[in-house]
Design a protein around this motif. Sequence first.
Motif, short mmCIF file in Angstrom:
data_model
loop_
_atom_site.label_atom_id
_atom_site.label_comp_id
_atom_site.label_asym_id
_atom_site.label_seq_id
_atom_site.Cartn_x
_atom_site.Cartn_y
_atom_site.Cartn_z
N TYR A 40 4.55 1.66 8.52
CA TYR A 40 5.44 1.55 7.36
C TYR A 40 4.84 2.26 6.15
N CYS A 57 5.08 6.08 6.64
CA CYS A 57 6.46 6.60 6.54
C CYS A 57 7.05 6.45 5.15
N THR A 58 6.63 5.46 4.39
CA THR A 58 7.22 5.20 3.08
C THR A 58 6.52 5.95 1.96
N LYS A 72 7.93 9.34 1.15
CA LYS A 72 9.28 9.20 0.58
C LYS A 72 9.21 8.86 -0.90
N GLN A 106 11.46 8.01 8.89
CA GLN A 106 12.06 6.68 8.72
C GLN A 106 12.86 6.28 9.95
#
Length: 412
Positions: free
Chosen positions: A275, A278-279, A282, A318
């Motif tokens: 998490y 991947c975050t 972003k 995501q």
Amino acid sequence: MADTKYLIMPTLKEELLFAKNSSHIMGMEETIIQTMYKYLNPIFLLCGTIGNIMSLVMMHKMSARVWSSCIYLSVLAIVDLLILYLDCGNRWYKQLTNIDLNIVIMTSTDAMCQVYLFFYNFIFHFSAWLVVAITGECLISIKSPIFKYKSCTREHARAIILFITVMLIGINIHYFWTHALVSKQGSSILQRKVCINMDELSDVFKDQIWHYLDIFIKDVIPLLVICLLVTMIAMILHANISSAKGMEPVLKKYYMDIESFHEMCYIVIVIAIIYIVCTLPKVGLTVIHHCVVYGLLPYTQNLGAKLKLADAICQMFQYGYHSLKLFIYIYFCKRINIWTKKSTKVFLTQTCSGNKVSRSSTFYSQQSMERPLSEQHYFQESKPIQVPDSSFFKEKQKVTFSKPRVFTQTQV
């Protein structure tokens, strides 16, 4: 600066912020983006549908033995499946037909404008905060396993999920009175009917402040909390504070399956790390977007093309995070690995032979019979131990043994 007055939802905000400046995307970047959305999105949808449904079934069967961890992962599988269909499926359908289903649904009626926005944002917020809850429970499990037995039960997991639900409903309920469906003419970017914020607040608050609050609630705050929890877990494991091997005799008094208990902790740690991975890009990309939009960074055509390509790559990460958790479960959990292999084998055998399994219970009973005795307890529901009473021992004492039979010569 792009017109940010008619921002709709998180995935569309970034597109609209760059709608004017990035209208002339370079050919190579645009081709890569279209190829990814066209060919990778259906793969993520297929893997996510099968994987999340299987994960839901397996976590439900293991929830009686691994306490609340499987409750969180079961709910997370449902949320991941909804996110894939709401975002990944919509982008794939838009790539094929040039029709945005999110816009079509929101512009159908005034009620759908409000309900769909509320549900869309609630699901994305709920996914992030659910990972926060399960990572916090993992920290408790590693630092104090005995305390986990007393506090991190299935009842407490349901209570925490209910608390997160109520909190996020209170955060997103404003969509029911702040947004409405209106007609917008003379715009080449948005459709004629748009779902916009009609609240009597300043444009700065609606276009900027609330947008930043949404980013903080959905991405920044959960990311910071998860990073803190993972760091604490790493420090505890490095200092050997948990001393799991020495506590195993004590844990066996509280847990029915110690191996599954440890495997589930590894799974949660891996999910939290993925998490973060991947975050974090972003969030960084969102910061760069806003710096360009508000003139803090000089905009060039090449920069706009690369940012849009980077945004598409972040979306792919995501989608992978929401669709490929089953492989994490299979790799780290031996029980799930055994169950998946045998389920796949039986399914392929039944499909190739043309026979159909009439009932799911028959299927699971066959699987349990084929499994060795040492492994059959993994997916069985826990049953209370029946202790024999005093009458049982009295009956045992009354048992008399018959005399041995003597054979005569004729009988022989």
